[in-house]
Design a protein around this motif. Sequence first.
Motif, short mmCIF file in Angstrom:
data_model
loop_
_atom_site.label_atom_id
_atom_site.label_comp_id
_atom_site.label_asym_id
_atom_site.label_seq_id
_atom_site.Cartn_x
_atom_site.Cartn_y
_atom_site.Cartn_z
N TYR A 25 0.83 -1.20 0.00
CA TYR A 25 0.00 0.00 0.00
C TYR A 25 0.87 1.26 0.00
O TYR A 25 0.58 2.22 -0.72
CB TYR A 25 -0.95 -0.02 1.21
N ALA A 59 -0.13 16.79 -4.62
CA ALA A 59 -1.13 15.82 -4.13
C ALA A 59 -1.02 15.63 -2.63
O ALA A 59 -2.03 15.55 -1.92
CB ALA A 59 -0.94 14.48 -4.84
N GLY A 61 -1.89 21.06 4.27
CA GLY A 61 -1.38 21.32 2.93
C GLY A 61 -1.76 22.74 2.52
O GLY A 61 -2.37 23.48 3.29
N LEU A 91 -3.97 23.65 0.37
CA LEU A 91 -5.43 23.73 0.36
C LEU A 91 -5.99 22.34 0.53
O LEU A 91 -5.27 21.35 0.44
CB LEU A 91 -5.96 24.40 -0.93
N ARG A 144 -12.09 19.46 -0.11
CA ARG A 144 -13.09 20.53 -0.19
C ARG A 144 -13.28 20.98 -1.64
O ARG A 144 -14.40 21.20 -2.09
CB ARG A 144 -12.62 21.70 0.67
N ASN A 186 -16.34 8.81 6.88
CA ASN A 186 -14.90 8.59 7.09
C ASN A 186 -14.08 9.86 6.88
O ASN A 186 -12.85 9.79 6.88
CB ASN A 186 -14.40 7.48 6.15
N ASN A 187 -14.75 11.01 6.65
CA ASN A 187 -14.07 12.29 6.47
C ASN A 187 -13.28 12.33 5.16
O ASN A 187 -12.42 13.18 4.97
CB ASN A 187 -13.13 12.54 7.68
N LEU A 200 -13.32 12.16 0.72
CA LEU A 200 -14.14 12.43 -0.45
C LEU A 200 -14.62 11.08 -0.97
O LEU A 200 -13.79 10.23 -1.32
CB LEU A 200 -13.30 13.18 -1.49
N LEU A 252 -6.57 12.53 -4.84
CA LEU A 252 -6.96 13.79 -5.49
C LEU A 252 -5.80 14.73 -5.74
O LEU A 252 -4.80 14.71 -5.01
CB LEU A 252 -7.96 14.52 -4.58
#
Length: 226
Positions: free
Chosen positions: A71, A105, A116, A118, A122, A135-136, A138, A149
């Motif tokens: 992982y 990233a 980070g 940003l 969000r 799970n907080n 996206l 992302l």
Amino acid sequence: MAFGSNREALEELCRSRGAVGFGVCQLSDIRTDDFLLPERTVRDLPLAVSIALHLSPAVLGTLEDHPNQLYEHHYRQVNFALDRLALDLANLIQNLGAQALPIAASQLVDWQNQRGHLSHKRVAVGAGLGWLGRNNLLVTPRHGAQVRLVTVLTDLGLAPDHAMENGCGSCRACVAACPAKAISDTPAEFKHLDCFTKLKEFQSRRYVSQYICGLCVRACGGTRDA
Ligand code: B12
């Protein structure tokens, strides 16, 4: 170039590189006052392109009760692919005559507060890629939280997308899977500190060398068709 053809060119590049999520967020639609970026950058680059790459369900499937090296390697490679894609997308935008700022990233700019530049999550919510799950993370309709992302800020002419409704429904798979018991009914109740403490424990036990886990990601593979 018209808005539609700008989007087509950008989306085509991203899809050709394996992106499973692409959307445009108007920064004025989301909270940006805690972004660690100069105010003028947010003002001059009012749009954010959000891109998602799919994690390998097979790699996630090797996780049992802690993170492992398969992982960790995959996590690094997906970050690398996202950063390369964001760089190439920024170059394409510049060739179209506009400005573009790729955001890493996974880079910390405030170590103390673990922040980070940003929040990619969000931006992704504002760009209509998915919603913020229990799970907080996206969560996307098709791949759940099994996406990573990246964001490119720009002033290119693009029509913004709209946020999506929360689709977790009655699913609580992540609540049971979290080794830190950090997940509750809503993302607002997510216990950041408990999560972080568990990640530090995993690192000190030498399972992996980074603060990662992946168990809430493995548990959230997506339930609906996009
Ligand atoms: C530092 C960091 C961490 C820290 C957490 C620190 C923190 N304060 O969040 C630690 C090390 C604990 C961590 C853990 C994990 N992380 Co992390 N992390 C980051 C990083 C690099 C910065 C996050 C940051 O600046 N947070 C500051 C706060 C303000 O922002 P936020 O937590 O992202 O979002 C909050 C607010 O924005 C708000 N919010 C979000 N969306 C919306 C929408 C609306 C409408 C509103 C009002 C509010 C709102 O609620 C959020 C939760 O508090 C990001 C990359 C990035 N730049 O975004 C990755 C990132 C968030 N991590 C990610 C992942 C996957 C993980 C882990 C699963 C570890 C792993 N890879 O195995 C765990 C999951 C923990 C969890 N369930 O939340 C992914 C999430 C992908 C996804 N599908 O959501 C990211 C986006 C990296 C990436 N490039 O994909 N992480």
